[in-house]
Design a protein around this motif. Sequence first.
Motif, PDB file in Angstrom:
ATOM      1  N   ALA A   1       0.851  -1.186   0.000  1.00  0.00           N
ATOM      2  CA  ALA A   1       0.000   0.000   0.000  1.00  0.00           C
ATOM      3  C   ALA A   1       0.887   1.236   0.000  1.00  0.00           C
ATOM      4  O   ALA A   1       2.046   1.188   0.425  1.00  0.00           O
ATOM      5  CB  ALA A   1      -0.908   0.007   1.229  1.00  0.00           C
TER       6      ALA A   1
ATOM      7  N   GLY B   1       0.536   5.760   0.254  1.00  0.00           N
ATOM      8  CA  GLY B   1      -0.258   6.976   0.363  1.00  0.00           C
ATOM      9  C   GLY B   1       0.636   8.190   0.221  1.00  0.00           C
ATOM     10  O   GLY B   1       1.806   8.155   0.603  1.00  0.00           O
TER      11      GLY B   1
ATOM     12  N   GLU C   1      -4.696   7.728  -0.738  1.00  0.00           N
ATOM     13  CA  GLU C   1      -4.314   6.319  -0.833  1.00  0.00           C
ATOM     14  C   GLU C   1      -4.345   5.856  -2.286  1.00  0.00           C
ATOM     15  O   GLU C   1      -5.337   6.074  -2.986  1.00  0.00           O
ATOM     16  CB  GLU C   1      -5.253   5.455   0.011  1.00  0.00           C
ATOM     17  CG  GLU C   1      -5.203   5.784   1.497  1.00  0.00           C
ATOM     18  CD  GLU C   1      -3.808   5.645   2.091  1.00  0.00           C
ATOM     19  OE1 GLU C   1      -3.148   4.602   1.846  1.00  0.00           O
ATOM     20  OE2 GLU C   1      -3.362   6.565   2.797  1.00  0.00           O
TER      21      GLU C   1
ATOM     22  N   LYS D   1       3.803   0.982   2.741  1.00  0.00           N
ATOM     23  CA  LYS D   1       3.600  -0.159   3.633  1.00  0.00           C
ATOM     24  C   LYS D   1       4.047  -1.400   2.877  1.00  0.00           C
ATOM     25  O   LYS D   1       3.551  -1.691   1.784  1.00  0.00           O
ATOM     26  CB  LYS D   1       2.133  -0.269   4.044  1.00  0.00           C
ATOM     27  CG  LYS D   1       1.682   0.918   4.868  1.00  0.00           C
ATOM     28  CD  LYS D   1       0.244   0.804   5.279  1.00  0.00           C
ATOM     29  CE  LYS D   1      -0.170   2.043   6.055  1.00  0.00           C
ATOM     30  NZ  LYS D   1      -1.578   1.987   6.459  1.00  0.00           N
TER      31      LYS D   1
ATOM     32  N   GLU E   1       7.011  -0.214   7.511  1.00  0.00           N
ATOM     33  CA  GLU E   1       6.534   0.990   6.847  1.00  0.00           C
ATOM     34  C   GLU E   1       7.682   1.964   6.657  1.00  0.00           C
ATOM     35  O   GLU E   1       8.674   1.898   7.399  1.00  0.00           O
ATOM     36  CB  GLU E   1       5.443   1.666   7.678  1.00  0.00           C
ATOM     37  CG  GLU E   1       4.213   0.832   7.880  1.00  0.00           C
ATOM     38  CD  GLU E   1       3.149   1.550   8.697  1.00  0.00           C
ATOM     39  OE1 GLU E   1       3.343   2.729   9.025  1.00  0.00           O
ATOM     40  OE2 GLU E   1       2.117   0.924   8.995  1.00  0.00           O
TER      41      GLU E   1
END
Length: 153
Positions: free
Chosen positions: A62, A64, A99, A141, A147
């Motif tokens: 992921a 963002g 995101e 992530k 992270e």
Amino acid sequence: MARTLDHPGESAAADPIKLLAIRETPLSLDEVFRAVGDDAAGGTTLFVGTVRNHDGGADVDALGYSCHPTAEAELRRVAEKVVADFPVRALAAVHRVGELVVGDLAVVVAVSCPHRGEAFEACRKLIDDLKHEVPIWKHQKFSDGTEEWVGAC
């Protein structure tokens, strides 16, 4: 017919910054490309940054982007530097925040100039300075549970 190098199309346009934005919505290649259309431009360069599925040898699950409230003003400052240094006919830059998933467009920049070499150089300067000077941060992530925050400046 003799060509003259002092044709008005050989120089920068009077107001070449056509589109600058930081958005939470998906980006459009067509919108950016249309924004830099100019009859005097012989070269148009478009750079597209996409979310990839890895970074530094690790799998990215992921990602963002977030930005400082001054990010659009800093983007304008970067764009103004590019148009001061190159004969830009038209310039556009849009960056996404929020995101994103793998394959999403994160940034799209484009520059049109009288000639291709100028367009390549100006577009390279635009994306490099945007990434180094505009306060936009990337939060990655990884699949191993770690992270990482990556700062643009």
